[in-house]
Design a protein around this motif. Sequence first.
Motif, short mmCIF file in Angstrom:
data_model
loop_
_atom_site.label_atom_id
_atom_site.label_comp_id
_atom_site.label_asym_id
_atom_site.label_seq_id
_atom_site.Cartn_x
_atom_site.Cartn_y
_atom_site.Cartn_z
N PHE A 110 0.75 -1.26 -0.01
CA PHE A 110 -0.07 0.10 0.22
C PHE A 110 0.93 1.34 0.03
O PHE A 110 2.03 1.25 0.40
N PRO A 111 0.42 2.49 -0.29
CA PRO A 111 1.08 3.75 -0.44
C PRO A 111 1.48 4.24 0.80
O PRO A 111 2.74 4.91 0.89
N ASP A 112 1.11 3.85 1.92
CA ASP A 112 1.44 4.49 3.21
C ASP A 112 2.68 3.65 3.95
O ASP A 112 3.28 4.15 4.81
N ALA A 113 2.93 2.60 2.88
CA ALA A 113 4.20 1.93 3.29
C ALA A 113 5.35 2.65 2.91
O ALA A 113 6.44 2.20 2.99
N PHE A 114 5.25 3.60 2.04
CA PHE A 114 6.52 4.46 1.36
C PHE A 114 6.46 5.88 1.96
O PHE A 114 5.72 6.52 1.15
N PRO A 115 6.88 6.22 2.97
CA PRO A 115 6.93 7.69 3.32
C PRO A 115 7.83 8.46 2.52
O PRO A 115 8.62 7.97 1.81
N GLY A 116 7.70 9.60 2.69
CA GLY A 116 8.12 10.70 1.77
C GLY A 116 9.62 10.62 1.83
O GLY A 116 10.23 10.54 3.13
N GLY A 117 10.54 10.94 0.99
CA GLY A 117 12.09 10.80 0.93
C GLY A 117 12.64 9.61 1.11
O GLY A 117 14.04 9.55 1.59
N GLN A 118 12.03 8.49 1.11
CA GLN A 118 12.60 7.04 1.59
C GLN A 118 12.68 6.23 0.16
O GLN A 118 11.97 6.51 -0.90
N VAL A 119 13.73 5.38 0.04
CA VAL A 119 14.00 4.58 -1.10
C VAL A 119 13.88 3.16 -0.47
O VAL A 119 14.62 2.86 0.38
N GLN A 120 13.04 2.23 -0.90
CA GLN A 120 12.81 0.88 -0.40
C GLN A 120 13.67 -0.15 -1.52
O GLN A 120 13.53 -0.20 -2.80
N GLU A 121 14.61 -0.64 -1.00
CA GLU A 121 15.54 -1.77 -1.70
C GLU A 121 15.14 -3.08 -1.54
O GLU A 121 15.78 -4.05 -2.28
N LYS A 122 14.18 -3.26 -0.64
CA LYS A 122 13.71 -4.94 -0.82
C LYS A 122 13.36 -5.54 -1.99
O LYS A 122 13.27 -6.84 -2.09
N PHE A 123 12.99 -4.64 -3.04
CA PHE A 123 12.66 -5.40 -4.43
C PHE A 123 13.74 -5.59 -5.37
O PHE A 123 13.63 -5.98 -6.49
N LYS A 124 14.69 -5.13 -5.15
CA LYS A 124 15.79 -5.11 -6.10
C LYS A 124 16.41 -6.38 -6.27
O LYS A 124 16.54 -6.50 -7.59
N ALA A 125 16.57 -7.13 -5.44
CA ALA A 125 17.21 -8.49 -5.62
C ALA A 125 16.01 -9.39 -6.25
O ALA A 125 16.31 -10.18 -7.45
N GLN A 126 14.88 -9.42 -6.28
CA GLN A 126 13.90 -10.22 -6.66
C GLN A 126 13.44 -9.69 -7.89
O GLN A 126 13.27 -10.10 -9.04
N PHE A 127 13.12 -8.33 -7.99
CA PHE A 127 12.53 -7.73 -9.21
C PHE A 127 13.48 -6.76 -10.01
O PHE A 127 13.12 -6.36 -10.98
N GLY A 128 14.52 -6.21 -9.31
CA GLY A 128 15.36 -5.30 -10.09
C GLY A 128 14.75 -3.84 -10.01
O GLY A 128 14.99 -3.31 -11.20
N ILE A 129 14.14 -3.56 -8.88
CA ILE A 129 13.46 -2.15 -8.90
C ILE A 129 13.78 -1.34 -7.69
O ILE A 129 14.03 -2.29 -6.71
N TRP A 130 13.70 -0.14 -7.51
CA TRP A 130 13.66 0.67 -6.38
C TRP A 130 12.39 1.38 -6.33
O TRP A 130 11.76 2.01 -7.32
N VAL A 131 11.58 1.25 -5.22
CA VAL A 131 10.34 1.99 -5.02
C VAL A 131 10.67 3.32 -4.34
O VAL A 131 11.23 3.46 -3.00
N VAL A 132 10.55 4.49 -5.02
CA VAL A 132 11.06 5.76 -4.24
C VAL A 132 9.75 6.59 -4.33
O VAL A 132 9.07 6.81 -5.09
N ASN A 133 9.83 7.43 -2.87
CA ASN A 133 8.92 8.47 -2.85
C ASN A 133 9.66 9.80 -2.87
O ASN A 133 10.41 9.84 -1.64
N ALA A 134 9.74 10.36 -3.82
CA ALA A 134 10.55 11.57 -4.07
C ALA A 134 10.02 12.74 -4.70
O ALA A 134 8.92 12.61 -5.37
#
Length: 346
Positions: A230-254
Amino acid sequence: MADKKKLTVAEMLAAARAADSGGSAEKPAADAPTPGASAAAEGAPAAPAKPASSPAAGEPVKPATAPGGGRLSVAEMLAAARKAPAAAAPVAAKAAPAPKPKPAAAAKPAEPAAPAEPRDTASILGAARKGEKAGPMSKAEAAAKAPAPAPPKPTIVVPPMPVKPDYAKPKVAAAAKAIDDTDRRDFVGIMLAVGFWMVGIIGTLWTLLTVKFMFPNVLREPPSKFKVGFPDAFPGGQVQEKFKAQFGIWVVNAEYNGQQQIVALKSVCTHLGCTPNWLEAEQKFKCPCHGSGFYKDGINFEGPAPRPLERYAIRLADDGQIEVDKSRTFQEEMGAWTDPASFIPV
């Protein structure tokens, strides 16, 4: 009688050889009467005839002759040799002619001597030395002189060896032989089983390789669409790296161009395809290969990277979660970041 000599064996043999070979001999005078015949005719004692003197050394031996004018046989010569010197076979000496004797009425003609069986020199000498009878030997004499046959040797019959009873037979050897046979059979059985097992394994592998060859290789990749939360799991100014190994992406709120956005950045450097790392302390993406650097929103600012990072399509699903679609990409230099499908406004 003292001056008379006895014929030696050599002289008798010489005379016998000359007589057998048919050599010439001196015949007595035809009118010389034999001593025996004169005595029988006149009834007076016959004068002893002068014996033939033994030949001197070197002189040839003349064959002796019979009273009737014929040659003496070998048997007669041997018989004369056995007797006294006076009784040896007389040889008529040449004398003056005498009156012919009157034939006696009662006198019978002398029977001719049976021809003696010729014998070889060794037989004559052996007979002369042993004093055996001259002439042919009768069957009875030959049988008497023949050596007695040797008694036959007794035949030894060896009885067969008795059969050993069961309790006397060696049981240890039989048991060892049985064990050896069993071990040999077990070894052969094991080797056959191992051989069949190996053949089965090789056949199975070949079958699997053939089946795999019949089907094309398929690259197994993760699905192009997936949900990250959900969107509230990604606060502003944060970079999520947990999907990098499996899917090759960063989810960023910037923030981008004065607007706060949630985007999905592709974790591939736009220089040569290396994977950058997020440096939290420096608040940037740094490529380890050639030193390219990117801001939090994906804009390049250092290194050889020629353009910003790419974005994947992102949206809110019906259940309210964020869904990323990797089948679509958006490039900033192409002006695609302004597309509503490339970000979720916060």
